[in-house]
Design an enzyme around this catalytic site. Structure first.
Site, PDB file in Angstrom:
ATOM      1  N   LYS A 201       0.870  -1.183   0.000  1.00 34.56           N
ATOM      2  CA  LYS A 201       0.000   0.000   0.000  1.00 34.56           C
ATOM      3  C   LYS A 201       0.899   1.223   0.000  1.00 34.56           C
ATOM      4  O   LYS A 201       1.932   1.226   0.680  1.00 34.56           O
ATOM      5  CB  LYS A 201      -0.868   0.008   1.266  1.00 34.56           C
ATOM      6  N   HIS A 220      -6.838   2.370  14.319  1.00 32.17           N
ATOM      7  CA  HIS A 220      -7.164   1.000  13.898  1.00 32.17           C
ATOM      8  C   HIS A 220      -6.038   0.049  14.280  1.00 32.17           C
ATOM      9  O   HIS A 220      -4.939   0.486  14.615  1.00 32.17           O
ATOM     10  CB  HIS A 220      -7.354   0.931  12.381  1.00 32.17           C
ATOM     11  N   ASP A 222      -4.148  -3.254  12.265  1.00 27.35           N
ATOM     12  CA  ASP A 222      -4.108  -3.807  10.902  1.00 27.35           C
ATOM     13  C   ASP A 222      -4.697  -5.214  10.921  1.00 27.35           C
ATOM     14  O   ASP A 222      -4.509  -5.957  11.880  1.00 27.35           O
ATOM     15  CB  ASP A 222      -2.667  -3.874  10.390  1.00 27.35           C
ATOM     16  N   HIS A 276      -3.080   2.066  16.232  1.00 34.58           N
ATOM     17  CA  HIS A 276      -2.315   3.196  15.694  1.00 34.58           C
ATOM     18  C   HIS A 276      -3.173   4.067  14.787  1.00 34.58           C
ATOM     19  O   HIS A 276      -4.264   3.677  14.377  1.00 34.58           O
ATOM     20  CB  HIS A 276      -1.065   2.683  14.968  1.00 34.58           C
TER      21      HIS A 276
END
Ligand code: OGA
Ligand code: NI
Length: 334
Positions: A201, A220, A222, A276
């Site tokens: 990404k 969020h 991951d 994070h």
């Protein structure tokens, strides 16, 4: 497909010093109010060239249990390979909108392609960020149609980086296995083995006139197993620790390793996925290159059976990664 990217919004806002309300966070999220200022968080730094493997196992396991995030140095990826990766990604995002849209996400492309705001946020808010997703490994999973053709060296730079990254990933999986009493190969095998997918990404965070009010990526964890991230030089990654949000201190050319949900699940909660988010900058463009190491869609992930017993009952469901992905993206219970 036309992407009304944040890059386009940013170029308009620069002139007026205001941002659209969909980018303005509620007070409990605004970075100016919720960040503990004046301190940078020094997450553990691990020297992967250390010949003492036992020590490496101990450090990786401790960091993954207590932090869910650490940086690795002397990781074996040449600085030049990292700067090439950065250079070609930056060139792509600096192309005119129409050229980027050639590889825009479509309803059929799934997650791959150039686009904006991935997850539906409950309150309808948007992150100040555009992105590009494409798989970089294994070869059978690659769709070159989502890789930029311009700059022409994009492909070579990404392939070289991915090749080197595999060695780092294999080492980390081995240390994570040994660190909780498994055999060296078991954690990677449980994550999909050699079918593990490397999803690249690129995050592109344009300058934002009100970095005090907006977020790049909202808070969020991951959903990957591990995420291996390279940032550019602009600060922005924050980690939640002891009830506060902190800026993370970067070390040049280090790789930032995030423990994702799938490792937390496989380890039955021994390792913790890190919570994070990212902030944005008033003058500078921030970019980052996370690679998400994901189980194949049909692969089932659950707590590794050796780690489950009467004293340690299973804390997570076993399910196909594609089902986990769907629930997380749509904010449904797992
Ligand atoms: C992400 C992410 C962090 C960063 O894309 O999942 O957390 O530093 N990015 O950009
Ligand atoms: Ni993330």
């Amino acid at each position: 497909m036309e992407v009304d990217g944040v890059q386009a919004v940013a170029s308009i806002c620069k002139k007026v010093d205001i941002i659209p309300s969909e980018f303005i966070r509620s007070e409990n999220e605004q970075p100016a109010i919720t960040t503990l200022h004046g301190v940078v968080l020094e997450v553990p730094v691990i020297d992967l060239s250390d010949s003492d493997e036992e020590k490496l196992v101990e450090l990786v396991a401790e960091s993954s249990k207590n932090w869910g995030i650490f940086q690795v140095v002397n990781h074996g990826i040449p600085d030049e390979s990292i700067s090439k990766l950065i250079e070609v990604g930056k060139k792509f995002f600096e192309l005119p909108k129409e050229e980027k849209e050639v590889i825009a996400k479509t309803p059929e492309s799934g997650i791959e392609g150039y686009g904006t705001s991935l997850e539906k946020e409950i309150d309808g808010k948007k992150g100040w960020v555009d992105h590009l997703f494409h798989r970089v490994w294994p070869p059978s999973a690659i769709n070159y149609k989502y890789w930029p053709k311009n700059p022409p060296s994009y492909r070579e730079a990404n392939e070289k980086y991915a090749e080197k990254l595999r060695e780092v990933s294999d080492k980390l999986f081995k240390y994570l296995s040994l660190g909780i009493g498994l055999e060296g190969h078991e954690m990677k095998a449980a994550a999909g083995g050699d079918d593990l997918i490397y999803m690249m990404k690129i995050n592109y965070y344009p300058p934002c006139p009100r970095p005090d009010l907006a977020l790049g990526v909202a808070a969020h964890t991951d959903m990957s197993t591990l995420t291996i991230l390279v940032p550019n030089e602009v600060q922005g990654l924050q980690v939640f620790r002891d009830d506060n949000w902190y800026d993370v201190k970067y070390i040049p050319n280090a790789l930032i390793i995030h423990i994702g949900d799938q490792i937390e699940i496989m380890s039955n909660g021994k390792y913790k996925a890190v919570f994070h988010r990212t902030t944005v900058n008033k003058e500078k463009t921030r970019m980052s290159w996370p690679v998400f190491l994901e189980p194949p869609a049909e692969h089932e992930v659950g707590p590794i059976s050796k780690l489950v017993n009467e004293e340690n009952p299973s804390k997570y469901k076993t399910k196909k990664f594609k089902d986990y992905f769907y629930c997380k993206l749509n904010k449904l219970p797992q």
